[in-house]
Design a protein around this motif. Structure first.
Motif, PDB file in Angstrom:
ATOM      1  N   TYR A 208       0.883  -1.115   0.037  1.00  0.00           N
ATOM      2  CA  TYR A 208       0.047   0.145   0.022  1.00  0.00           C
ATOM      3  C   TYR A 208       0.886   1.165   0.097  1.00  0.00           C
ATOM      4  N   TRP A 223      -8.292   2.895   3.177  1.00  0.00           N
ATOM      5  CA  TRP A 223      -8.125   2.030   1.719  1.00  0.00           C
ATOM      6  C   TRP A 223      -8.510   0.668   2.138  1.00  0.00           C
ATOM      7  N   SER A 224      -7.906   0.051   3.202  1.00  0.00           N
ATOM      8  CA  SER A 224      -8.156  -1.380   3.258  1.00  0.00           C
ATOM      9  C   SER A 224      -9.606  -1.597   3.875  1.00  0.00           C
ATOM     10  N   ALA A 280      -7.887   5.858  -1.309  1.00  0.00           N
ATOM     11  CA  ALA A 280      -6.902   5.344  -0.791  1.00  0.00           C
ATOM     12  C   ALA A 280      -6.325   6.226   0.527  1.00  0.00           C
TER      13      ALA A 280
END
Length: 357
Positions: A208, A223-224, A280
């Protein structure tokens, strides 16, 4: 490892460089997908348009070939949404991403989780996939006895897709395909096991940062969809460089990743809805003015000018319409029009007409 103090413009240029948006090169598609840490694929056209913006001489047939050769997969991953990943990355990250994928399913079906026999349902579903691939409609029908335990029949489909590491099989995800996807267990389709969760999480964090950094722990979490990432970053800190912005916020980064000067020019680019560039970071200021009329909760196509979101775009019949937030500078109009015509040509519209107010 300490680093320089970065402005918002420098943070933006750093991420654009890593996202292949400062200079378009003929990068091999598989390498590009890996470098980008995956490409959002919630719509069939989206990953193709994301790659078109970044890869010179991009041809959709390359993605199709890689899907059929099982080097790329379309599957549920980041934030519990469909993404295009390399097979290596999906196998490495799927167990690490399981908590967020399962959490999304539980949130969508909270009542049904009180009545579903989850272990028995997943065991029965695995037996089905051991026989052959199934479409979602097929496995919902074959697991009908479990649906009787649920408030919604579709809950069985959502739960199986979330709790089993399934990938969509070609022609799903292929350019121009509209067939209902068939699914198979990733280990069966790729003929390799999933990697361990702890190693996958470390890999995910480092990749990332290489794709979207420098970033804060909140950016990584946004983001995750995962939690507890501050502690993961602290454990990885000896392998990272630490930077700060002009107000003292701490950013993590991988060593030797590009940090271009803010004076580097950023060319116009058209991005599809849900492109990961705009999903992100928790703090969107490196790409979007705080007062810009843009809401990333809405799935809209956007375009970049000078490395920042400057408007949205739509296709209406054979016309690509640009909807800028403000007046487009005269010296940017021709490059932006050329980029829009490139997208429209790719989408195979016979008449190329671009509306630019």
């Amino acid at each position: 490892m300490a680093g320089p103090i970065l402005t918002s413009e420098q943070l933006g240029r750093a991420t654009l460089a890593r996202q292949l948006l400062l200079e378009r090169r003929p990068t091999p598609v598989k390498r590009a997908v890996a470098r980008l840490a995956g490409v959002n694929a919630q719509g069939t056209e989206q990953p193709y348009l994301s790659l078109l913006a970044r890869v010179d001489c991009f041809q959709p047939g390359t993605v199709v070939r890689l899907l059929r050769r099982r080097e790329l997969v379309r599957a549920t991953g980041i934030r519990g949404t469909l993404h295009l990943h390399t097979a290596d990355d999906f196998l490495a990250w799927r167990r690490a991403l399981a908590p967020v994928i399962e959490r999304v399913a539980r949130n969508d079906n909270s009542r049904d989780f009180q009545t579903l026999d989850l272990d028995a349902l997943l065991a029965a579903a695995r037996q089905l996939f051991d026989e052959r691939p199934r479409t979602r409609a097929e496995w919902i029908e074959e697991l009908a006895p479990f649906a009787e335990q649920a408030r919604r029949k579709d809950s069985v489909g959502l739960v199986v897709r979330a709790f089993l590491p399934l990938v969509q099989l070609p022609p799903a995800g292929e350019w121009g395909s509209s067939e209902a996807p068939a699914y198979q267990l990733a280990e069966t389709w790729l003929k390799r096991p999933l990697g361990p969760a702890d190693e996958g999480l470390r890999s995910l964090v480092l990749r990332y940062l290489a794709a979207f950094g420098p970033a804060t722990w909140k950016d990584l979490q946004y983001w995750s969809g995962l939690t507890g990432l501050r502690e993961v970053l602290e454990k990885l800190q000896p392998r990272l460089r630490i930077l700060h912005d002009t107000v003292g916020r701490e950013y993590f980064d991988v060593p030797r990743a590009p940090l271009p000067d803010k004076s580097i020019k950023a060319p116009p680019r058209l991005l599809p809805a849900l492109d990961n560039l705009l999903y992100a970071h928790d703090d969107r200021s490196r790409f979007i003015e705080t007062d810009a009329p843009y809401d990333r909760r809405r799935a809209v196509n956007t375009f970049l000018l000078h490395g920042r979101v400057a408007g949205t775009w739509t296709i209406e019949r054979d016309r690509l319409a640009l909807h800028p937030f403000d007046t487009i500078p005269r010296n940017q109009r021709a490059p932006l029009r050329a980029e829009a015509e490139r997208v429209l040509t790719f989408l195979a519209h016979e008449t190329i007409t671009v509306d630019l107010p």
